[in-house]
Design a protein around this motif. Sequence first.
Motif, PDB file in Angstrom:
ATOM      1  N   UNK A  54       0.835  -1.209   0.000  1.00  0.00           N
ATOM      2  CA  UNK A  54       0.000   0.000   0.000  1.00  0.00           C
ATOM      3  C   UNK A  54       0.868   1.257   0.000  1.00  0.00           C
ATOM      4  N   UNK A  55       1.952   1.180   0.818  1.00  0.00           N
ATOM      5  CA  UNK A  55       2.856   2.326   0.865  1.00  0.00           C
ATOM      6  C   UNK A  55       3.565   2.515  -0.470  1.00  0.00           C
ATOM      7  N   UNK A  56       3.901   1.422  -1.115  1.00  0.00           N
ATOM      8  CA  UNK A  56       4.568   1.480  -2.416  1.00  0.00           C
ATOM      9  C   UNK A  56       3.658   2.135  -3.453  1.00  0.00           C
ATOM     10  N   UNK A  57       2.386   1.719  -3.443  1.00  0.00           N
ATOM     11  CA  UNK A  57       1.428   2.324  -4.377  1.00  0.00           C
ATOM     12  C   UNK A  57       1.282   3.817  -4.108  1.00  0.00           C
ATOM     13  N   UNK A  58       1.231   4.169  -2.804  1.00  0.00           N
ATOM     14  CA  UNK A  58       1.109   5.583  -2.446  1.00  0.00           C
ATOM     15  C   UNK A  58       2.331   6.377  -2.903  1.00  0.00           C
ATOM     16  N   UNK A  59       3.525   5.762  -2.749  1.00  0.00           N
ATOM     17  CA  UNK A  59       4.748   6.426  -3.182  1.00  0.00           C
ATOM     18  C   UNK A  59       4.717   6.686  -4.691  1.00  0.00           C
ATOM     19  N   UNK A  60       4.268   5.688  -5.450  1.00  0.00           N
ATOM     20  CA  UNK A  60       4.165   5.841  -6.896  1.00  0.00           C
ATOM     21  C   UNK A  60       3.182   6.965  -7.258  1.00  0.00           C
ATOM     22  N   UNK A  61       2.068   6.964  -6.524  1.00  0.00           N
ATOM     23  CA  UNK A  61       1.055   7.987  -6.777  1.00  0.00           C
ATOM     24  C   UNK A  61       1.591   9.379  -6.423  1.00  0.00           C
ATOM     25  N   UNK A  62       2.312   9.458  -5.286  1.00  0.00           N
ATOM     26  CA  UNK A  62       2.879  10.748  -4.879  1.00  0.00           C
ATOM     27  C   UNK A  62       3.882  11.267  -5.905  1.00  0.00           C
ATOM     28  N   UNK A  63       4.706  10.353  -6.422  1.00  0.00           N
ATOM     29  CA  UNK A  63       5.677  10.758  -7.435  1.00  0.00           C
ATOM     30  C   UNK A  63       4.981  11.277  -8.692  1.00  0.00           C
ATOM     31  N   UNK A  64       3.905  10.568  -9.069  1.00  0.00           N
ATOM     32  CA  UNK A  64       3.145  11.009 -10.253  1.00  0.00           C
ATOM     33  C   UNK A  64       2.529  12.379 -10.017  1.00  0.00           C
TER      34      UNK A  64
END
Length: 243
Positions: A54-64
């Motif tokens: 979940x944190x990984x997905x959030x990190x990807x989303x934050x970067x985007x």
Amino acid sequence: KRPILAVAYVGHAVDAHGRSKVVPKLLAQHHATPPPTADMMAAWMNALRKRHAAQYVKMQKDLTELEYSKERKEGYQSSIQTDVEQERQRARDAAAAQARQEAERERREQLVRRREELRATLPEEPSTSESARVKTISFRLDNGTQQVRRFTGDTKLETVFNWIDVTFELERETTILVTLNGRHRYEWKDCLDDDSDNDDGSSKTLENLKLGKMIAFRVSQQQQQQDDNNEKESKDDEEEEEE
């Protein structure tokens, strides 16, 4: 001190002034006792990824989102710069247009004053009783206007151009006179040496033009003449293409 392996990610925090800033945040750490092999390292990283999916997905989303925010900010700044440049250009165009209008207004005022001065210098029209030394000229304008005026044979060509300027309000410097048969053409520059003698020792008068007692001129302006020539060339080109 023993080395450790740490996995960190980019996080966001708010400082004391309420501004957002980027800070590193710790996700996991490995004490490296014993130091992991390459396979152990890969297995540990995969386990972290699954554990913190979940944190990984959030990190990807934050970067985007960060990239989108950067693009929007750059686009906004570019838009502001474009608006500023456009406003400056509009101001320059408006100033240039005003300057042109002012220059044109002044030019027209000068023309009005010059025409009044020229009007005072024009000779009286000779009567028909003086036909022996009178030239009758018919002037035909492109707009269909036609007027006939008599001049004495010793009238200079310059005077004819001055009369056209005053009567039709056509600037003499851009006026072109062409006989109806197209054989003779006169412009204002032909009058510039009126005070000197021609090759035959005579000045440029209507008598010296040897056009007869009845003369017909087509009166046009240089720009209109150029447009007519361009139109004729265009038609000639079209006819050649059809052939």
